[in-house]
Write an enzyme that holds these catalytic residues in place. Sequence first.
Site, short mmCIF file in Angstrom:
data_model
loop_
_atom_site.label_atom_id
_atom_site.label_comp_id
_atom_site.label_asym_id
_atom_site.label_seq_id
_atom_site.Cartn_x
_atom_site.Cartn_y
_atom_site.Cartn_z
N ASN A 69 -10.11 -0.30 0.16
CA ASN A 69 -8.65 -0.21 0.15
C ASN A 69 -8.13 -0.81 -1.16
OD1 ASN A 69 -5.89 -0.52 0.53
ND2 ASN A 69 -6.06 -1.28 2.62
N CYS B 275 0.81 -1.22 0.00
CA CYS B 275 0.00 0.00 0.00
C CYS B 275 0.84 1.27 0.00
CB CYS B 275 -0.96 0.00 1.18
SG CYS B 275 -2.05 -1.44 1.22
N HIS C 183 -3.05 7.14 2.45
CA HIS C 183 -3.52 5.86 1.93
C HIS C 183 -4.93 5.60 2.43
CE1 HIS C 183 -3.99 1.71 1.00
NE2 HIS C 183 -3.83 1.30 2.25
#
EC number: 2.3.1.180
Length: 330
Positions: A287, A124, A257
């Site tokens: 996500n 990520c 993020h």
Amino acid sequence: MTQFTTPLYSKIIGTGSFLPNAAVGNDELAARLAKDNVETSDTWIRERTGITQRYIASPEQTASELGAHAARAALEMAGITADRVDLIIVATSTPDSTFPSTACLLQAKIGADHAAAFDVMAVCSGFVYALTTADAMIKSGQTQTVLVVGAEVFSRLMDWKDRTTCVLFGDGAGAVVLQASDEPGVLANRLHANGKLAHILTAEGSINGGSVVGDPFLRMDGQAVFKQAVSVLGDVAKEVLAAANLTADDVDWLIPHQANVRILQATAKRLGVSMDKVITTVHLHGNTSAASVPLALDVAVRDGRVKKGQVILLQGVGGGFTWGANLVRF
């Protein structure tokens, strides 16, 4: 690779994004999971994560395909053709194949025949790592125009019987075009990693002798990841601001993020930044790992919130354990 005159700066001149198929809302996802006796609900997901929907790629859609769509959109905004791209960096943890790289496959799809190409894998944090690398390549004079892409099909790493993880992730891609400039663009970058924390977010499976060895699914210690994410995102934000001789008051938009709305809220609180200045798309996309930051950036550019001259703080945190930040003047 052609050697260029060493510029003073690199600057984002175009953004793009792409989401596969139709959105899958929480109620629809809960109904799918119920067929395998996995209990969840819109309320359970929304209260814990802020997520209301996500996008899931069809079997034939790959990271390179999603990334190619995002790349074309970024190139169109930048007003340049693919043959002017010197380098392609794709951040992904879900590559099309072991090799060739997803970046090479994407290069072929968009016709960037003169570009070098490679992948970056920092989960990520991947886009932040890739943008930092692209900035360094431009400032060293190695490249003039770099296409930086985050592309993921994380749905393929999900254990759909584990409701603590499968409701969190989605698929998508985001891209930026970074080009040498006489004007300040990327102001500062900071990257970090701590391999001792690898176990809190991992997908351990590998291929050996034609078979999957180890657990092929994503596994996460949610509480440990939350604690680490909030801590390191706050720290790296202060670090990158200090490197540019700026403060949080100078930041027009914060784009962390997009993992969990509670992480976004906690990060903003640590920095003393109002949530009104935080770009939030996790509720719409889930996500999307390395795609989440460029996806959110593109949304905010295209809806007019991010404007030329504004200071944007981009942040990534993910498996590895990795984290980092880019401070850019758009």
